[in-house]
Design an enzyme around this catalytic site. Structure first.
Site, short mmCIF file in Angstrom:
data_model
loop_
_atom_site.label_atom_id
_atom_site.label_comp_id
_atom_site.label_asym_id
_atom_site.label_seq_id
_atom_site.Cartn_x
_atom_site.Cartn_y
_atom_site.Cartn_z
CB SER A 1 40.31 37.33 36.62
OG SER A 1 39.58 38.50 36.83
N GLY B 1 37.22 39.16 32.38
CA GLY B 1 38.63 38.84 32.55
C GLY B 1 39.61 39.82 31.97
CD GLU C 1 29.46 36.49 32.15
OE1 GLU C 1 30.51 35.94 32.54
OE2 GLU C 1 28.37 35.95 32.26
N PRO C 2 32.37 41.91 31.81
CG PRO C 2 32.48 44.09 31.00
CD PRO C 2 31.76 42.78 30.80
NE ARG D 1 43.07 41.94 42.75
CZ ARG D 1 44.15 42.36 42.11
NH1 ARG D 1 44.75 43.46 42.46
NH2 ARG D 1 44.61 41.66 41.10
CE1 TYR E 1 43.46 35.77 43.51
CE2 TYR E 1 43.08 38.13 43.74
CZ TYR E 1 42.60 36.84 43.68
OH TYR E 1 41.25 36.62 43.78
CB CYS F 1 47.58 40.00 64.34
SG CYS F 1 46.87 41.26 65.40
CD GLU F 2 47.62 36.73 59.36
OE1 GLU F 2 48.44 36.05 58.73
OE2 GLU F 2 46.72 36.26 60.05
CE1 TYR G 1 36.32 40.08 41.51
CE2 TYR G 1 37.71 41.37 40.04
CZ TYR G 1 36.68 40.48 40.23
OH TYR G 1 36.00 40.00 39.14
C1 PLP Z 1 34.74 36.91 37.83
C2 PLP Z 1 33.95 36.66 36.63
C3 PLP Z 1 33.79 37.66 35.67
C4 PLP Z 1 34.47 39.00 35.77
O1 PLP Z 1 35.86 38.91 35.76
P1 PLP Z 1 36.73 40.24 35.68
O2 PLP Z 1 38.11 39.72 35.66
O3 PLP Z 1 36.44 41.05 36.88
O4 PLP Z 1 36.35 40.94 34.42
C5 PLP Z 1 32.98 37.40 34.59
N1 PLP Z 1 32.34 36.22 34.45
C6 PLP Z 1 32.47 35.23 35.36
C7 PLP Z 1 31.74 33.98 35.15
C8 PLP Z 1 33.27 35.42 36.46
O5 PLP Z 1 33.42 34.42 37.34
#
Ligand code: PLP
Length: 422
Positions: free
Chosen positions: A210, A242, A281-282, A320, A324, A351-352, A381
């Site tokens: 990602s 990703g 799959e964005p 995040r 990260y 409280c951190e 996220y």
């Molecule tokens: C998290 C994830 C995505 C989406 O990732 P992005 O970085 O938000 O685009 C797509 N496919 C799978 C299997 C994931 O786990």
């Protein structure tokens, strides 16, 4: 010091006035007055533009990764724009079904699906079931039949190390996700699935990580998968999600269209048939830049080393930075065109000591207690990873469009939290 925030980090429709910012035709100051803070504001035009761009770039082979941001309105929006929806848990599946999404538009993921989750997916006849382990194969073997066919993709680890944070890197062979190409597990799973009645394997799936800026990793993945499936006669190949987005000044990421062009070129250069359906799959690339978070400044504390500026949210609405070390920008909503001359550490109310939103934020030198500030690019996220830490009530989420605002998730109340007590 920093100049005024550049428009590239804001939703498409944002307009900077002298004393306000307008998004989707709606004043951010008015939204804060009406709905309170912290508040997530999503520009519907940006969401639709990115979803539409993805559908066009990948010839409708796109599923929205719902974990990046999900509510009923969002599920309906992506389906209206021609996308399918990825879910990875029974909870995500339940929400999209309640939102009216047809199972025929749902893709079921998960590295540790429960028996109930597998059974539900089979019974619903979801569009694609992503096989992630031999445990999945076993349970499909018990459930699938010619009356209840299951359409699968097999998730594989191609052995590609995406250049991104270790926690969001998933393409390497040493991973809890998928089945390894290198050690033969992926091949064994495909062979086994092909012996089962009612199972149709359409192809393989890889998701290498990602927040990726360089497209080489995707091309490399396609080359490996194409080689791996050369003799399989599959009709689909999924490149996962990703694609990265810019969070701070000076960053720039490829567009969804450029991403699609790169993977399509890699597919074209491979030995796979030209008719192979390319799937993607964005998540982040569709939702991140569409939203910003509004906060009200509370305590301002000056110590010799720095100034701490605390807001009414924090790691409970944006984990995040803690998870990260991610960077963000901030700006003063009533002074959006002013240079940002005041360097502060922007912190939350939890409280951190680690509850930091921006380690070194730049804001107008006039920004102080009571002022409304915004952090842009919080659409991915943020809400989906929000927690009730310190029993914080989760913020409301509004969609703005053509001068109208609608609440798509109302603000949580203490009564909502109390409801869980027996
Ligand atoms: C998290 C994830 C995505 C989406 O990732 P992005 O970085 O938000 O685009 C797509 N496919 C799978 C299997 C994931 O786990």
């Amino acid at each position: 010091m920093a100049g005024p925030l550049s428009a590239a980090l804001l939703p498409d429709t944002a307009v900077l006035l002298d004393d306000d910012v307008v998004v989707g035709g709606v004043s951010l100051r008015a939204l804060a007055r009406e709905y309170g803070t912290p508040l997530f504001v999503y520009d519907e035009a940006t969401l639709r533009a990115r979803a539409h761009e993805a559908a066009a770039a990948f010839d409708d082979g796109v599923a929205f990764a719902s974990k990046s941001f999900l509510c009923g309105a969002m599920a309906r929006l992506v389906v209206e724009e021609g996308l399918c929806v990825d879910v990875a848990t029974g909870g995500e599946l339940d929400l999209v079904l309640r939102a009216g999404v047809s199972p025929q538009r749902v893709i079921v993921h998960g590295n540790n699906k429960s028996d109930e989750e597998v059974a539900r997916a089979v019974q619903l006849g979801v569009h694609r079931f992503i096989v992630d382990s031999f445990y999945d194969v076993e349970r499909l073997a018990a459930l699938a039949s010619s009356e209840r066919p299951v359409n699968c993709l097999v998730r594989v680890t191609p052995g590609v190390e995406a250049h991104t944070h270790e926690f969001v890197r998933t393409g390497q062979a040493d991973s809890k996700f998928g089945l390894s190409v290198a050690n033969g597990d992926a091949r064994r799973a495909i062979d086994e699935l092909r012996t089962l009645a009612g199972i149709r394997v359409h192809g393989v799936h890889a998701h290498i990580g990602s927040q990726i800026f360089g497209l080489e990793g995707f091309a490399e993945t396609i080359a490996i998968l194409a080689d791996f499936t050369r003799d399989d006669d599959f009709d689909e190949l999924c490149v996962g999600g990703g694609l990265g987005v810019a969070y701070v000044e000076g960053e720039s990421a490829p567009s969804i269209t450029e991403w699609a062009r790169e993977v399509r070129a890699a597919l074209g250069a491979s030995a796979l048939p030209a008719a192979t359906r390319l799937l993607a799959e964005p998540g982040r690339a569709i939702v991140a830049q569409a939203a910003l978070t509004l906060y009200t400044v509370g305590a301002v504390k000056k110590v010799p080393q720095r100034t701490y500026l605390a807001v009414d949210g924090g790691m409970s609405d944006n984990p995040r930075p803690v998870l990260y070390g991610s960077g963000y920008e901030a700006f003063d909503v009533a002074r959006p065109r002013a240079p940002r001359l005041q360097g502060v550490r922007l912190v939350g109310k939890h409280c951190e000591s680690g509850d930091v939103i921006i380690d070194e934020a730049w804001l107008s030198d006039a920004t102080t207690t009571g002022d409304l500030i915004a952090t842009p690019v919080t659409g991915a996220y943020g809400y989906s990873m929000a927690s009730n830490y310190n029993r914080a009530a989760r913020p409301a989420v509004v969609f703005v469009r053509d001068g109208d605002a609608r609440v798509v998730l109302r603000r949580e109340t203490f009564d909502d939290l109390a409801r869980l007590e027996p």
